[in-house]
Structures are given as C-alpha cells and as structure tokens.
Design an enzyme around this catalytic site. Structure first.
Site, PDB file in Angstrom:
ATOM      1  CB  THR A 195      11.576 -39.955 -31.498  1.00 44.46           C
ATOM      2  OG1 THR A 195      12.582 -39.675 -30.525  1.00 44.46           O
ATOM      3  CG2 THR A 195      10.416 -40.397 -31.018  1.00 44.46           C
ATOM      4  CG  ASP A 218      22.660 -43.707 -29.412  1.00 43.34           C
ATOM      5  OD1 ASP A 218      21.800 -43.292 -28.610  1.00 43.34           O
ATOM      6  OD2 ASP A 218      23.008 -44.783 -29.982  1.00 43.34           O
TER       7      ASP A 218
HETATM    8 MG    MG Z   1      25.259 -48.401 -30.006  1.00 46.15          MG
END
Ligand code: MG
Ligand code: ADP
Length: 358
Positions: free
Chosen positions: A28, A161
C-alpha cells in the site's frame, strides 16, 4: 574484526536502527496508502570516524567485505551503494561530508523482508547526524534514507521501511499515512505478541514482480482518474477495471480499509481476522504469494493461540508474520515449524529473536 582492527583507530561515534515487520498494509505504501509496521529487536549498528585518506572506507562485518570509494560521480554496487547513497543525499541536501570510515554490524537478517536495507540506511544517517551535529529530524532521516535506496541502490521503494526503522519501537505499532506522513503510535493488542517465521524460500522474483505490481497500480489509478489508489475508498469502484488491474486494485483498496479498521480499535481476534484476510488478498488478488508461504500461513492459522497470520514484506518468498497469545510465541513456533519442515521446507524463527546482541 572490530573498527579498530579494520581502520587502525577507534570510532568517533556510533548509532543503531532496527529492522521492521509490517503487521498489516502490504503493497500500500507506493499507492499513498496506510501501513502498520512495528520494529523488531534485531538492529544494525554503524560506527563512524573520519577516513585517514581521501577515500570513503566501508566495512561490513556481516559480509567481511571492505570497499574504498573515491567521492566522485561513479555509483558503487552491493552494500556500499546504500552507504554511499546516504552520503550523496546528504551532500545534495547541502551538507559537506568528508571522507568517512564506516563500520557496519547487524543482527537483522538480510533479504528476508525485515528491511535490513532501511536499518542500514537509517543507522548510517543517524551516525553521520551525530558525528557532524546535523539538524535533521527522524522524518527527514527516513526521507533521505528512501532517496538513497531509490537513487543509489536502485530499488523503487515506498517510504514505509525507512519510516518504521526511524520512528517505530518494538512495543508499539506505528500507523502511518504514507501520503501525509501523519502517524499514530498504537499499543500492540492486549495479550498478544508478534511471531515472525522465515519460509526459507528466497525472494527470487521479488524485484521484477514488485516493479510489475507498481506499474499495474499506477495504470489502475490512471484509469480510475485518481492520483493514487489510496483515493479509492469504495472497493466496488474497481470492478469496472480490466483484469488483472481489477484484482490488483481490489487488494490495495481492501488492504487500506483493513488498516483503517484497526485504527478504530479492534480486538486481538478481529486484528487476526484482518491479517488472514490480508493474506488471502495478497495470494488471490495481488498474486505475490508462493506455495511455501501459503503452507506456512495455513499451518499458523490452524494453530491454537494464533489470532491471525499472513505473508509479510513484498512476497515471492521471505517471511510470515503472526499475532499470537502473549508468552506463547516460541512454543507455537516450534509446533508450526515441526509441521512446516515436515512438508519439506526449512523454516526458521526470526522473532522472538534469540541473539540480537553483538
Ligand atoms: Mg529492503
Ligand atoms: P531486506 O531489506 O528485506 O533485508 P533488501 O534486498 O532490501 O532486503 O536489502 C538487503 C541488502 O542490504 C543486502 O543485500 C546488502 O546489500 C544490504 N545490507 C543490509 N544490511 C547489511 C549489512 N549488515 N552489511 C552489508 N550489507 C547490508
């Protein structure tokens, strides 16, 4: 080898950053949508000093690899591209970075979908911020880290991330709106803990599959006349799209809605159901699962004490995540792995972590 042994002098500073696992909201973030990651205990530590010559010197303890880089125009490959990328984006932001000696050590497994790359970038940027006293906040660190990964490591990643590594902790879930950067810190559902098991299957098709899904999402958004799929809230709106765009878009829209439901406050049971629904959607609509992950998730979902389970990360291999009864993760993992490995695979517990110190 430690910093002293590699570079012949002690480090001047050091900083760490964790890996992450995403509980809900998969694929997403590049659709401007919503995610729910949490930090894992495994982390990357970067030690820094000034280089004793005109070149950057990078060493990874995990790879036992040393690389020297003249700060010119050429872009290095491999692990040094992440570190070099961090230095380059800082220079583009107007900071002067002298040649550095950089020592990397990590307990985040590489390439399992727990974001060792973001942990490396965020730890590197934090260490440089500390060494040079740079006025950067944690959101700016995450954004610079993402730029480094896109432009120097060549991965068209979203912001999840790096935001998770820069802002999350292991006790909470970080809700993030990847368009506005609005975020909220939520407690883990009462009486639960996180279990992450690696499927043992490498993510071989991950980057080509990922790029293809991104392109499909962009096309779907274009056909629906919106900037990004995040702008579609009613899942029935995607039904008019041609296949496979219809199913790709349906995954993204329903996945965003699942994350938003958690934000309203849900029981552990409901959280688990939403994770199970996420896996089905990733398997059937988004088509990023593989037989090994389906087997692993299926065993998890049928095991007592598991509220819900799904693949986590981009898919095509890598890890599963489950929400389980607090205090039972290790016992559940052993039970699940016995069945999973009996089916011919080689799974491994990643969280709870057994050795995070180094
Ligand atoms: Mg990565
Ligand atoms: P993930 O982020 O899911 O672990 P990626 O493929 O995005 O997987 O990133 C893994 C890459 O990041 C490795 O191949 C390596 O180049 C780099 N990397 C991460 N941690 C380290 C480390 N401790 N030492 C050297 N390289 C690392």
């Amino acid at each position: 080898m430690d910093f002293q042994q590699v570079f012949g002098k002690p480090p001047e500073t050091q900083a760490s950053a964790p890996g992450r696992v995403n509980l809900l909201g998969e694929h997403t973030d590049y659709n401007d949508g919503f995610v729910l990651p949490t930090a894992i205990p495994q982390h990357t530590t970067v030690q820094l000093g000034l280089s004793s010559d005109r070149q950057h010197q990078f060493y990874s303890q995990n790879l036992d690899e040393r690389v020297s880089i003249l700060d010119g125009n050429h872009t290095p490959s491999g692990f040094s591209s992440y570190i070099f990328g961090c230095i380059q984006v800082l220079e583009q932001a107007g900071y002067t970075i002298q040649p550095l000696a950089v020592y990397v050590q990590s307990s985040v497994p590489m390439g399992s979908g727990l974001s060792s790359s973001a942990a490396l970038e965020v730890a590197t940027l934090r260490a440089i911020r500390q060494l040079l006293n740079l006025p950067l906040d944690d959101v700016e660190i995450a954004q610079l880290a993402q730029q480094a990964e896109i432009h120097y490591a060549g991965v068209q990643c979203g912001i999840m991330d790096q935001m998770a590594s820069s802002l999350a902790d292991t006790e909470h879930i970080l809700f993030l709106d990847t368009r506005t950067m609005e975020r909220r810190v939520l407690p883990l559902p009462t009486g639960t803990e996180v279990l992450v098991i690696d499927s043992g299957v490498p993510r071989t098709l991950a980057s080509s599959g990922y790029n293809q899904r991104r392109a499909e999402c962009e096309e779907a958004a274009h056909l629906l006349g919106v900037k990004a799929l995040r702008d579609i809230t009613d899942a029935s709106a995607v039904e008019e799209l041609p296949e496979p765009l219809r199913r790709r878009a349906r995954h993204v829209v329903t996945e965003d809605n699942r994350v938003l439901e958690v934000l309203q406050g849900v029981t552990p049971e409901r959280f688990g159901e939403l994770m199970n629904a996420s896996h089905a959607s990733l398997r059937d609509d988004y088509e990023v699962s593989v037989p090994a992950l389906d087997t692993l998730v299926d065993i998890l979902q049928k095991t007592a004490g598991v509220f819900g389970a799904r693949l986590t990360g981009a898919g095509f291999g890598g890890a599963s995540v489950a929400l389980v009864a607090e205090g039972e993760a290790k016992a559940i993992a052993n039970q699940v792995l016995e069945q999973y490995n009996h089916a011919g695979y080689t799974g491994q517990i990643l969280v709870p972590a057994s050795n995070v110190e180094f």
